[in-house]
Design an enzyme around this catalytic site. Structure first.
Site, PDB file in Angstrom:
ATOM      1  N   MET A  63       6.079  38.013 -18.140  1.00  0.00           N
ATOM      2  CA  MET A  63       7.322  37.243 -18.255  1.00  0.00           C
ATOM      3  C   MET A  63       7.939  37.466 -19.634  1.00  0.00           C
ATOM      4  O   MET A  63       8.713  36.640 -20.131  1.00  0.00           O
ATOM      5  CB  MET A  63       7.058  35.764 -17.994  1.00  0.00           C
ATOM      6  CG  MET A  63       6.575  35.519 -16.558  1.00  0.00           C
ATOM      7  SD  MET A  63       6.966  33.894 -15.923  1.00  0.00           S
ATOM      8  CE  MET A  63       6.060  32.884 -17.065  1.00  0.00           C
ATOM      9  N   ALA A  65       8.281  38.099 -23.867  1.00  0.00           N
ATOM     10  CA  ALA A  65       7.746  37.500 -25.109  1.00  0.00           C
ATOM     11  C   ALA A  65       6.348  38.093 -25.340  1.00  0.00           C
ATOM     12  O   ALA A  65       5.363  37.379 -25.533  1.00  0.00           O
ATOM     13  CB  ALA A  65       7.712  35.983 -25.031  1.00  0.00           C
ATOM     14  N   LEU A  66       6.316  39.411 -25.343  1.00  0.00           N
ATOM     15  CA  LEU A  66       5.039  40.133 -25.307  1.00  0.00           C
ATOM     16  C   LEU A  66       4.278  40.019 -26.632  1.00  0.00           C
ATOM     17  O   LEU A  66       4.868  39.956 -27.701  1.00  0.00           O
ATOM     18  CB  LEU A  66       5.295  41.610 -24.967  1.00  0.00           C
ATOM     19  CG  LEU A  66       6.064  41.849 -23.668  1.00  0.00           C
ATOM     20  CD1 LEU A  66       6.269  43.343 -23.444  1.00  0.00           C
ATOM     21  CD2 LEU A  66       5.347  41.227 -22.474  1.00  0.00           C
ATOM     22  N   GLY A  69      -1.989  40.430 -26.491  1.00  0.00           N
ATOM     23  CA  GLY A  69      -2.691  40.346 -25.209  1.00  0.00           C
ATOM     24  C   GLY A  69      -2.056  41.285 -24.183  1.00  0.00           C
ATOM     25  O   GLY A  69      -2.739  42.006 -23.450  1.00  0.00           O
ATOM     26  N   HIS A  70      -0.693  41.272 -24.145  1.00  0.00           N
ATOM     27  CA  HIS A  70       0.008  42.187 -23.229  1.00  0.00           C
ATOM     28  C   HIS A  70      -0.234  43.639 -23.632  1.00  0.00           C
ATOM     29  O   HIS A  70      -0.403  44.507 -22.787  1.00  0.00           O
ATOM     30  CB  HIS A  70       1.515  41.910 -23.250  1.00  0.00           C
ATOM     31  CG  HIS A  70       1.883  40.560 -22.733  1.00  0.00           C
ATOM     32  ND1 HIS A  70       2.386  39.572 -23.534  1.00  0.00           N
ATOM     33  CD2 HIS A  70       1.818  40.041 -21.484  1.00  0.00           C
ATOM     34  CE1 HIS A  70       2.637  38.491 -22.806  1.00  0.00           C
ATOM     35  NE2 HIS A  70       2.300  38.743 -21.559  1.00  0.00           N
ATOM     36  N   GLU A 182      -7.689  37.612 -18.166  1.00  0.00           N
ATOM     37  CA  GLU A 182      -8.613  36.542 -17.754  1.00  0.00           C
ATOM     38  C   GLU A 182      -8.255  35.189 -18.362  1.00  0.00           C
ATOM     39  O   GLU A 182      -8.827  34.180 -17.990  1.00  0.00           O
ATOM     40  CB  GLU A 182     -10.048  36.913 -18.148  1.00  0.00           C
ATOM     41  CG  GLU A 182     -10.664  37.887 -17.167  1.00  0.00           C
ATOM     42  CD  GLU A 182     -12.040  38.373 -17.578  1.00  0.00           C
ATOM     43  OE1 GLU A 182     -12.447  38.143 -18.735  1.00  0.00           O
ATOM     44  OE2 GLU A 182     -12.702  38.998 -16.729  1.00  0.00           O
ATOM     45  N   ASP A 184      -5.600  33.579 -17.848  1.00  0.00           N
ATOM     46  CA  ASP A 184      -5.097  32.844 -16.678  1.00  0.00           C
ATOM     47  C   ASP A 184      -6.101  33.047 -15.548  1.00  0.00           C
ATOM     48  O   ASP A 184      -5.818  33.732 -14.557  1.00  0.00           O
ATOM     49  CB  ASP A 184      -3.708  33.359 -16.298  1.00  0.00           C
ATOM     50  CG  ASP A 184      -2.690  33.072 -17.383  1.00  0.00           C
ATOM     51  OD1 ASP A 184      -2.342  31.903 -17.578  1.00  0.00           O
ATOM     52  OD2 ASP A 184      -2.266  34.022 -18.066  1.00  0.00           O
ATOM     53  N   GLN A 187      -5.137  31.955 -11.977  1.00  0.00           N
ATOM     54  CA  GLN A 187      -4.073  32.847 -11.485  1.00  0.00           C
ATOM     55  C   GLN A 187      -4.658  34.180 -11.028  1.00  0.00           C
ATOM     56  O   GLN A 187      -4.329  34.696  -9.958  1.00  0.00           O
ATOM     57  CB  GLN A 187      -3.046  33.068 -12.596  1.00  0.00           C
ATOM     58  CG  GLN A 187      -2.070  34.195 -12.306  1.00  0.00           C
ATOM     59  CD  GLN A 187      -0.978  34.332 -13.340  1.00  0.00           C
ATOM     60  OE1 GLN A 187      -0.041  33.543 -13.356  1.00  0.00           O
ATOM     61  NE2 GLN A 187      -1.051  35.349 -14.202  1.00  0.00           N
ATOM     62  N   ILE A 210      -7.497  38.061 -25.104  1.00  0.00           N
ATOM     63  CA  ILE A 210      -7.351  38.492 -26.503  1.00  0.00           C
ATOM     64  C   ILE A 210      -7.040  37.238 -27.327  1.00  0.00           C
ATOM     65  O   ILE A 210      -6.216  36.403 -26.926  1.00  0.00           O
ATOM     66  CB  ILE A 210      -6.199  39.521 -26.650  1.00  0.00           C
ATOM     67  CG1 ILE A 210      -6.451  40.727 -25.726  1.00  0.00           C
ATOM     68  CG2 ILE A 210      -6.050  39.985 -28.089  1.00  0.00           C
ATOM     69  CD1 ILE A 210      -7.676  41.554 -26.052  1.00  0.00           C
TER      70      ILE A 210
HETATM   71  O1  PAF Z   1       1.070  35.549 -16.046  1.00  0.00           O
HETATM   72  C1  PAF Z   1       2.308  35.722 -16.009  1.00  0.00           C
HETATM   73  O2  PAF Z   1       2.928  36.145 -16.971  1.00  0.00           O
HETATM   74  C2  PAF Z   1       3.074  35.378 -14.735  1.00  0.00           C
HETATM   75  O3  PAF Z   1       2.507  34.285 -14.099  1.00  0.00           O
HETATM   76  C3  PAF Z   1       3.212  36.561 -13.779  1.00  0.00           C
HETATM   77  C4  PAF Z   1       1.870  37.024 -13.252  1.00  0.00           C
HETATM   78  C5  PAF Z   1       3.920  37.722 -14.473  1.00  0.00           C
HETATM   79  C6  PAF Z   1       4.065  36.160 -12.561  1.00  0.00           C
HETATM   80  O4  PAF Z   1       5.330  35.744 -12.949  1.00  0.00           O
END
Ligand code: PAF
Length: 313
Positions: A63, A65-66, A69-70, A182, A184, A187, A210
């Protein structure tokens, strides 16, 4: 920004797609470029063309705002696959609180820089109307405790929004593998379940959480924490790590209560839940089993909702 036709260094990607562009810049002395697509038909064609040339495609949905971790997810995808696609889409249907959606950080320029420097090849960043052409409707998903406990309980409708958009993104992008953190944990579990139940041929790869130097799990929401909030937030990772080292030396309920007590009395922190469950199905634990369990926490610090977890194996 440079037009595709002007870009000299487009060897990584095919250039025959109209209405897209390459975001070109010099990074660490190296010219890198990212193909950016806003429409489903464009990203789909790009991924198919890569797969037809024999390249495997890894996908990192985000979503925006990296943060680091991303970056680690993009880099992991790059080690597993020949091509890496990221999506940036702030999915309105997974915000059960409209204020949270409004305040969600958006940093498109910095996101481009991070994606390119991490080795991402293509970015899919659709408008809301592209992903929800018939209004922001979600499908309801019921995987028992997995969807209804903890996050599912405290954020009604959240997982319906997450699974609806992840399935749409999977169909739009059509990667070989998809990568999720992990942090989330719940999720990740429901995405694995949904992918298997829907028969979607994408391998789900989990990546470790991270952490910042303080131990705080990286999250896009961390930018909203003030310095006293950061001090308070440290109790979360500290308690989880202590709980992990106590581990199975205590019965599960004793460990869970000890963690709960630590966090509910921590200054500056409003605990929402602290639960020890079986990692495979989120059932609560009376006795230790051979399977791994996970201790999960959600708490508010200075109005920001943070989640974290640790595996107790
Ligand atoms: O973890 C996230 O950033 C969001 O929940 C995802 C998996 C991109 C779905 O919008």
């Amino acid at each position: 920004m440079v037009a595709l036709s002007d870009c000299k260094d487009s060897n990584k990607i095919s250039t025959d797609f109209p209405n897209n562009y390459i975001w070109g810049l010099t990074f660490y002395g190296k010219n890198v470029s990212l193909a950016v697509f806003e429409h489903i038909s464009q990203i789909r064609s790009w991924v198919i063309s890569q797969q037809e040339q024999g390249y495997s495609v890894g996908f990192v949905p985000t979503m925006g705002a990296l943060h680091a971790g991303h970056r680690s997810l993009i880099e992991l995808a790059g080690r597993h696959c020949d091509r890496v696609v990221a999506s940036v889409f702030v999915n309105p249907t997974q915000f059960n609180n409209s204020d949270d959606l409004l305040k969600y950080p958006r940093t498109p320029e910095a996101d481009h820089v991070l994606l390119e420097s991490a080795g991402c090849h293509a970015l899919f960043c659709p408008e809301v109307s592209e992903m929800y052409d018939d209004g922001e409707r979600t499908r309801h998903w019921d995987f028992g405790l997995m969807t209804h406990s903890l996050e599912g309980h405290f954020r009604p409708g959240h997982f319906d929004g997450v699974l609806t958009i992840v399935k749409k993104l999977f169909i739009a992008v059509g990667p070989n593998k998809a990568f999720f953190g992990e942090k989330d944990f719940q999720q990740l579990a429901i995405i694995k379940k949904m992918t298997a139940e829907e028969g979607i041929p994408i391998e789900i790869i989990a990546a470790p959480t991270i952490r910042e130097a303080s131990g705080l799990a990286m999250s896009s929401r961390n930018v909203r924490l003030g310095s006293s909030d950061r001090d308070a937030s440290i109790h979360i990772s500290k308690t989880l790590l202590e709980a992990r080292s106590i581990g199975r030396s205590q019965p599960p309920k004793v460990l869970e209560k000890w963690s709960y007590d630590q966090l509910s009395s921590a200054p500056g922190l409003q605990l929402e839940y602290c639960s020890l469950v079986l990692a495979s199905n989120f059932a609560s634990l009376e006795n230790w089993s051979d399977e791994p369990s996970v201790l999960l926490v959600a708490a508010y610090v200075g109005g920001v909702r943070l989640i974290d977890n640790v595996i107790i194996d």
